[in-house]
Design a protein around this motif. Structure first.
Motif, short mmCIF file in Angstrom:
data_model
loop_
_atom_site.label_atom_id
_atom_site.label_comp_id
_atom_site.label_asym_id
_atom_site.label_seq_id
_atom_site.Cartn_x
_atom_site.Cartn_y
_atom_site.Cartn_z
N VAL A 16 21.95 38.90 28.87
CA VAL A 16 22.72 39.58 27.84
C VAL A 16 23.90 38.72 27.43
CG1 VAL A 16 24.08 41.64 27.30
CG2 VAL A 16 22.02 41.83 28.74
N ASN A 17 24.11 38.62 26.10
CA ASN A 17 25.30 37.97 25.58
C ASN A 17 26.45 38.96 25.67
OD1 ASN A 17 27.38 37.19 23.56
ND2 ASN A 17 25.93 35.54 23.10
N MET A 18 27.40 38.66 26.55
CA MET A 18 28.43 39.64 26.89
C MET A 18 29.34 39.95 25.71
SD MET A 18 27.67 40.56 29.85
CE MET A 18 29.08 41.63 30.05
N GLU A 19 29.61 39.00 24.87
CA GLU A 19 30.50 39.25 23.72
C GLU A 19 29.84 40.23 22.76
OE1 GLU A 19 33.06 36.76 20.36
OE2 GLU A 19 31.55 35.74 21.60
N GLN A 20 28.59 40.02 22.43
CA GLN A 20 27.89 40.94 21.53
C GLN A 20 27.72 42.32 22.18
OE1 GLN A 20 24.20 39.02 20.54
NE2 GLN A 20 25.18 37.26 19.51
N PHE A 21 27.45 42.30 23.50
CA PHE A 21 27.24 43.55 24.22
C PHE A 21 28.51 44.41 24.20
CE2 PHE A 21 27.37 45.80 28.37
CZ PHE A 21 26.26 46.63 28.21
N LEU A 22 29.65 43.80 24.42
CA LEU A 22 30.92 44.56 24.44
C LEU A 22 31.31 44.99 23.03
CD1 LEU A 22 32.96 42.50 27.07
CD2 LEU A 22 31.86 44.72 27.37
N HIS A 23 31.03 44.16 22.00
CA HIS A 23 31.33 44.57 20.62
C HIS A 23 30.55 45.83 20.26
CE1 HIS A 23 34.12 41.76 18.88
NE2 HIS A 23 33.41 40.68 19.31
N LEU B 211 37.36 40.45 28.53
CA LEU B 211 36.28 39.67 29.13
C LEU B 211 36.83 38.30 29.54
CD1 LEU B 211 33.26 39.18 29.81
CD2 LEU B 211 32.98 38.36 27.45
N THR B 212 36.73 37.96 30.82
CA THR B 212 37.21 36.67 31.32
C THR B 212 36.12 36.02 32.16
OG1 THR B 212 38.21 37.72 33.26
CG2 THR B 212 39.63 37.37 31.34
N LYS B 213 36.21 34.69 32.29
CA LYS B 213 35.26 33.92 33.10
C LYS B 213 35.83 33.75 34.51
CE LYS B 213 31.66 31.11 33.63
NZ LYS B 213 31.74 30.98 35.08
N THR B 214 34.99 33.93 35.52
CA THR B 214 35.37 33.71 36.92
C THR B 214 34.55 32.57 37.49
OG1 THR B 214 33.78 35.31 37.77
CG2 THR B 214 35.97 36.14 37.20
N VAL B 215 34.78 32.25 38.75
CA VAL B 215 34.06 31.14 39.39
C VAL B 215 32.57 31.44 39.47
CG1 VAL B 215 33.85 29.78 41.50
CG2 VAL B 215 36.11 30.50 40.71
N ASN B 216 32.22 32.69 39.82
CA ASN B 216 30.82 33.04 40.04
C ASN B 216 30.19 33.83 38.90
OD1 ASN B 216 30.93 31.84 42.61
ND2 ASN B 216 31.77 33.72 43.48
N GLY B 217 30.98 34.20 37.91
CA GLY B 217 30.41 35.02 36.86
C GLY B 217 31.45 35.43 35.84
N VAL B 218 31.49 36.75 35.50
CA VAL B 218 32.44 37.25 34.52
C VAL B 218 33.18 38.44 35.10
CG1 VAL B 218 31.10 36.46 32.56
CG2 VAL B 218 30.69 38.74 33.49
N ASN B 219 34.35 38.71 34.53
CA ASN B 219 35.14 39.87 34.92
C ASN B 219 35.43 40.68 33.67
OD1 ASN B 219 36.91 41.15 37.18
ND2 ASN B 219 38.23 41.06 35.37
N ILE B 220 35.18 42.00 33.73
CA ILE B 220 35.41 42.92 32.61
C ILE B 220 36.40 43.96 33.06
CG2 ILE B 220 34.34 44.56 31.03
CD1 ILE B 220 31.67 43.11 31.56
N SER B 221 37.42 44.18 32.27
CA SER B 221 38.44 45.17 32.61
C SER B 221 38.66 46.11 31.45
CB SER B 221 39.76 44.48 32.98
OG SER B 221 40.29 43.78 31.88
N VAL B 222 38.97 47.37 31.77
CA VAL B 222 39.28 48.41 30.79
C VAL B 222 40.71 48.87 31.09
CG1 VAL B 222 38.68 50.66 29.88
CG2 VAL B 222 36.87 49.10 30.64
N GLN B 223 41.63 48.54 30.18
CA GLN B 223 43.05 48.81 30.41
C GLN B 223 43.55 49.82 29.38
OE1 GLN B 223 45.49 45.36 29.99
NE2 GLN B 223 47.40 46.40 30.54
N ASP B 224 44.32 50.80 29.88
CA ASP B 224 44.95 51.77 28.97
C ASP B 224 46.41 51.91 29.35
OD1 ASP B 224 45.48 54.19 30.79
OD2 ASP B 224 43.33 53.88 31.15
#
Length: 588
Positions: A441-448, A508-521
């Motif tokens: 999955v393309n994470m940018e398109q998926f999150l959009h 959406l950020t890049k980590t050493v082993n993969g990606v990190n997704i956060s939901v902030q309010d």
């Protein structure tokens, strides 16, 4: 080690001393024997000469030729005295009366018997009583009666000084002492060789014993003979072999016991009869560390409750159980007495410490689960029952009111359905029956797409929903439906708990082993005491069980299980009044 302290030295000195003692005794006896032998030979020779002279004198009784013949055949060192009577006597020409005064012969009780009793006498005389006399200054005198026709008491005395024996005795002594010395030297050499030879296996066994004491159980003693020492070497080798086998067995059992104790989830401690700790495993060490941390001011090495149960188990020789709460965790202690090999007395006790915190938590979750499900179902069921009765009893009159009640009944039935479905999903996940359909999955398109999905709801609630992508075109292998379920839950919670004019940011950020997704309010936030429990079933930070802003309390528990199934981690950070941030990472 000094020579005389070793077995070789002791055996060598013993053999040398024994042989030396025997040689000394033998030398003394031989010297005495040879001296006596030589004296006996002299006496026998003198006796023969005296008998011969007496015969010559008897054959020449009436002429003077007897003396001449005797004095011609008798040579030095012999001395001859011919006494026709006690007053008429003659010495051989090469002797004098100074050598042996005649009066000594007459005055001597033994030699005078030759005249009086006509007996043959042999005697050893001292030359002088005024000087220090040695054996070699003495004379051996042989007296025989002189037979004549005049019936006078005559005698013939033949004598010889023992000084002639001195050289012979000295020569014999030298030979005997030389032989004894050679024997002692040879004995010294052969005794040392023999003792070294005999004790060599013993010294080898001593070295082997020290090697065995250092743990080298494969050390062997060479056996060069088949006597008792050889059999001892064979027995020593067999003992070392058997000891190595036993030590290997003990080592294996020790390692096995150590592995078993280390792999046990329960803590195990063994105590001596006096209460001293003998053996512990890692869980028991952690238990003691927690005890010392919480009770560092107390001097007791173990909890008082455990010490009390331990003493009671040893005194009564029965199993004891007890419970202890430590650092917010619950422990059950089971103490059993340990007996000696013959089962006659108690030598200590073994304690099993079981952490029952998880069991207590599960019991509480089970109780809370029943309570929460009952609570969650009671409200919609009550509303269904109430509105249904209102329709049946014709409480409502108009079609609009009936339609409104029917809509409420429909909404509540949907709510019950969602609750049941979520419970079923959660049960399948926790049972390990969650199946994932992985896709790249393309994470940018998926999150959009997800942001666009919640755009309308965010506008209705006056909340700004936006994305912040630090990386682009990154592809991750995941189950898109399940991850969308997680993000749906997190974004829905964030929108519902964020006031108007607030914002929700998807990062959406890049980590050493993969990606990190956060939901902030920037909503109300979660109290600090509630943060450790937000991922548990039916847990709600506001503690309310209303239809309003509160949900079922299962969404975050389901989200955590989905992230765990993807080998990821989910976490939460929040401050009361400053908003909440949920983050999860996915391996690429």
């Amino acid at each position: 080690m000094r020579l005389w302290r070793s077995v070789v030295g002791k055996l060598w000195l013993t053999i040398l001393a024994l042989v030396s003692f025997v040689l000394i005794i033998l030398t003394i006896l031989l010297l005495e024997f040879f001296e006596k032998y030589h004296i006996d030979q002299i006496e026998q020779g003198l006796e023969k000469q005296a008998s011969k002279i007496s015969s010559i004198m008897a054959s020449h009784e009436n002429d003077t030729q007897g003396e001449k013949i005797i004095f011609e055949i008798v040579e030095e060192p012999l001395g001859v005295i011919i006494a026709y009577n006690k007053n008429d006597y003659v010495y051989s020409p090469y002797t004098s009366n100074n050598e042996l005064p005649f009066n000594i012969l007459i005055e001597d009780n033994d030699l005078s018997k030759v005249f009086s009793q006509k007996e043959q006498v042999i005697k050893e005389l001292e030359v002088s009583a005024d000087e220090k006399i040695t054996r070699y200054n003495n004379l051996v005198v042989v007296g025989v009666p002189l037979h004549n026709s005049y019936d006078e008491n005559g005698a013939i005395f033949v004598y010889q000084s023992l000084s002639s024996l001195q050289s012979t005795t000295q020569q014999t002594t030298k030979i005997i002492l030389l032989a004894a010395g050679i024997a002692i030297v040879l004995t010294t050499f052969f005794a040392f060789f023999l003792s070294t030879r005999i004790t060599l296996p013993l010294r080898k066994m001593k070295e082997a014993a020290f090697e065995v004491s250092r743990g080298k159980f494969d050390t062997k003693v060479p056996f060069l003979s088949h006597d008792e020492i050889g059999e001892l070497a064979i027995a020593f080798n067999q003992m070392g072999k058997r000891l190595k086998i036993n030590m290997n067995v003990l080592s294996q059992e020790k390692e096995q016991l150590k592995s078993i104790l280390s792999s046990m989830a329960d803590g195990v401690m063994t105590f001596s009869q006096s209460g001293e700790i003998l053996i512990t495993n890692p869980p028991a060490d952690r238990f003691l560390q927690q005890w010392h941390y919480e009770n560092e001011e107390e001097g007791s090495p173990i909890p008082f409750k455990l010490a009390e149960l331990l003493q009671k188990a040893i005194e009564t020789e029965t199993e004891q159980t007890g419970e202890l709460e430590l650092q917010g965790r619950y422990y059950v202690m089971i103490i059993s007495p340990l007996y000696t090999q013959n089962q006659e007395s108690v030598r200590g006790a073994v304690t099993v410490i079981r952490d029952m915190t998880e069991e207590r938590r599960l019991d509480k979750l089970r109780i809370d689960f029943v309570s929460n499900v009952s609570h969650e179902l009671r409200t919609p069921i009550s509303m269904l029952q109430g509105y249904s009765e209102a329709i049946i009893d014709d409480v409502v009159e108009t079609d609009e009111e009936k339609k409104e009640l029917a809509q409420i009944i429909y909404d509540e039935s949907l709510r019950i359905g969602r609750l049941v479905n979520e419970l079923l999903d959660l049960a399948r996940m926790e049972a390990g029956h969650l199946s994932l359909n992985y896709e790249e999955v393309n994470m940018e398109q998926f999150l959009h797409r997800i942001i666009n999905k919640f755009g309308g709801i965010a506008k209705e609630n006056g909340v700004e929903l936006k994305g912040n992508f630090e990386v682009h075109d990154i592809v991750v292998k995941l189950d898109p439906d399940r991850i969308e379920q997680v993000l749906t839950n997190l974004i829905d919670n964030a929108i519902r708990y964020t006031p108007e004019n607030g914002h929700v940011i998807i990062t959406l950020t890049k980590t050493v082993n993969g990606v990190n997704i956060s939901v902030q309010d920037n909503g109300a936030g979660i109290p600090a005491e509630d943060l450790p429990f937000v991922f548990e079933r039916f847990y709600k930070a506001d503690k309310a069980r209303t239809r309003g802003r509160a949900g079922t309390g299962l969404g975050l528990a389901i989200a955590k299980n989905i992230i765990d199934a993807h080998n990821g981690q989910i976490s939460v950070q929040s401050k009361l009044g400053n908003g909440t941030t949920f983050s999860f990472n996915l391996p690429q």
